[in-house]
Design an enzyme around this catalytic site. Structure first.
Site, PDB file in Angstrom:
ATOM      1  CB  SER A 164      -0.828  -0.135   1.255  1.00  0.00           C
ATOM      2  OG  SER A 164      -0.107   0.332   2.333  1.00  0.00           O
ATOM      3  CE  LYS A 165      -0.108   8.484  -0.148  1.00  0.00           C
ATOM      4  NZ  LYS A 165       0.970   8.909   0.193  1.00  0.00           N
ATOM      5  NE  ARG A 166      -2.026   3.672   6.182  1.00  0.00           N
ATOM      6  CZ  ARG A 166      -2.924   2.875   6.532  1.00  0.00           C
ATOM      7  NH1 ARG A 166      -2.397   1.888   7.284  1.00  0.00           N
ATOM      8  NH2 ARG A 166      -4.178   2.346   6.016  1.00  0.00           N
TER       9      ARG A 166
END
Ligand code: GLU
Length: 505
Positions: A259-261
């Site tokens: 994910s972007k996180r």
């Protein structure tokens, strides 16, 4: 004739997982001598994000993933944006209604919510399917006459697919083999919405059929929808394309989808290009802006879920096209590996010509108001590129070729610049002034006739000379470096170091 499509929804920047899907479609199409199509699936107006479509086009273009037909270039099966095809889908929903493959449903959102809650209270999950549909408000439970009355009265409705009860549906997947599911487990998905738009499922099948798609290559997250799609082809009496569902891209630790996180946490982009969110203003980093080369990103992504069956890791787009084999794509998720990504970039950076590296460096010089002879910059680029992974490192790594150091690294000075060093450096100046300014002569006079003959520590003297010229103990071969910057510049830097470091010590 093989025809594949990449069919993103313009809901934000394209995740690199999506880029890999586009890449695999492209490799397959090119290898089979087929066509590659870009279709924009924007039937869900609530998720539409302005700029996303342009972003997708630009990102794939940057990576060299080219299309034969698509929203940006047209083609014989256009339009290629589903919102521009809106008027076309209704007739297909009608066909399914007529043939008994679909029904009208009038359930209000509140009624559906209440049902869900009722089931939750019993620790169950509500599904609109063959076991529950007769308890809901639809043309099957109410009868067609009542349904027509409601429609005529202007009551909003959706069209739902009617799964036959208790049949096994098999999806043949090129990567996973046969995947079978029983229709009892599948819900009667909405095909057509009250806003007059088809849902993804209907539009996707209709368009794949009309665009004569032969192979659907897409992410694993669409596997649960595949039985519905297979049934829709059956209901329409159309031949289904072949399916291949690609494995997920996983977090570096391997637990869950990348994910972007994860990217923010570990310092790597999960998007091909930088993205400025039009609503929040938030900026997400991109591979391009971080200095990754498109060839490196392509090569890295190609190997995330597939390999050629040999140890070969570096492959150009042309080689990938030759070697790619959809049946050899892994069923298991592929972990993202930041070190590997950097390794690829470093390798591809080495393949750039000195001229290409020089042009990055010249831009960085320009930004600092430094002008320099082009041939000199090319020479620096050639000498230094092996130390570089990202173009942005060029200035930091090469600045001393263009300007004298403004400070001296304290640790290096403490370690190397002993109180007697100014005497040795004065001698270095004397040598440089007297011997011919070329490699062998300097080497002999400095290293043999001075350092060795006087029993001096070579490391200490040469590293001190390096501190004087570079500012710290890094850089290429010292004599090469002096020859590059020239006699006068070298002498002036040594002179300056003598003055500065004497007063400081
Ligand atoms: N619009 C879908 C997506 O955004 C495409 C899925 C498919 O390829 O069928 O992923």
């Amino acid at each position: 004739m093989v025809r594949v499509r990449f069919a993103p929804s313009p809901t934000g920047p394209l995740h690199i997982g999506g880029v890999r899907t586009a890449l695999y479609n492209y490799l397959f199409a090119r290898q089979q001598g087929g066509k590659m199509i870009l279709r924009i699936e924007d039937t869900d107006q609530t998720r539409f994000v302005p700029g996303a479509e342009q972003y997708i086009i630009e990102a794939l273009d940057w990576l060299g993933i080219k299309f034969d037909e698509g929203v940006h270039i047209g083609g014989p099966c256009g339009p290629y944006r589903q919102s521009d095809r809106k008027s076309l889908y209704r007739q297909y929903a009608d066909q399914l209604l007529r043939d008994g493959w679909a029904y009208y449903a009038f359930d209000k959102p509140e009624a559906l919510d209440a049902k869900r809650k009722e089931y939750e209270a019993q620790k169950k999950t509500f599904q609109y399917d063959c076991t529950t549909r007769m308890g809901m408000e639809n043309s099957l439970s109410l009868g067609m006459e009542e349904a027509q009355r409601r429609i005529d009265a202007g009551e909003p409705y959706v069209v739902r697919f009617k799964f036959p009860e208790n049949i096994d549906i098999t999806v043949h997947d090129l990567i996973r083999g046969d995947v079978t599911m029983n229709s009892r487990l599948l819900d009667d998905k909405v095909l057509f919405k009250s806003d007059g738009m088809p849902t993804y499922h209907l539009a996707n099948i209709v368009d794949d059929h009309l665009m004569e798609i032969t192979h659907v290559i897409r992410g694993e997250e669409w596997l649960p929808s595949a039985p519905l799609h297979v049934m829709l082809y059956k209901a329409f009496g159309w031949q289904a394309p072949q399916f291949a569902h690609l494995p997920l891209l996983l977090k570096p630790e391997g637990n869950g989808k990348l994910s972007k996180r994860d990217g923010d946490r570990l310092g790597f982009p999960v998007f091909p290009l930088e993205w400025h969110d039009p609503k929040s203003g938030e900026v997400s980093s991109g591979y391009r802006e971080q200095g990754y080369l498109p060839q490196a990103v392509v090569n890295m992504l190609a190997l995330m879920g597939w390999n050629p069956g040999t140890e070969q890791e570096l492959m150009s787009m042309d080689e990938l096209i030759k070697l790619f084999n959809i049946e050899h794509v892994s069923k298991n998720g592929a972990r993202f590996n930041l070190e590997k990504a950097k390794w690829f970039n470093h390798e591809y950076f080495q393949m750039l010509s000195d001229e290409q590296v020089a042009s990055y460096l010249e831009k960085q010089l320009g930004e600092r108001g430094i002008s320099s002879d082009h041939n000199y910059v090319v020479k620096v680029a050639g000498l230094m590129k092996e130390r570089i992974t990202f173009p942005c490192e060029l200035w930091d790594t090469c600045s001393y070729f263009f300007q004298a150091p403004t400070e001296y690294n304290e640790k290096d000075v403490a370690k190397r610049w002993t109180p007697d060093m100014h005497i040795h450096m004065a001698k270095v100046i004397e040598i440089l002034e007297t011997v011919p300014f070329e490699h062998d002569a300097i080497h002999k006079a400095l290293l043999d006739d001075y350092i060795a003959a006087n029993g001096l520590n070579t490391g200490k003297v040469m590293n001190s000379l390096r501190i004087a010229v570079v500012g710290r103990t890094v850089g290429p071969d010292m004599i090469t470096l002096m020859l590059m910057i020239g006699k006068d510049e070298t002498i002036s830097r040594v002179q300056r170091a003598i003055e500065k470091l004497k007063t400081e010590n």
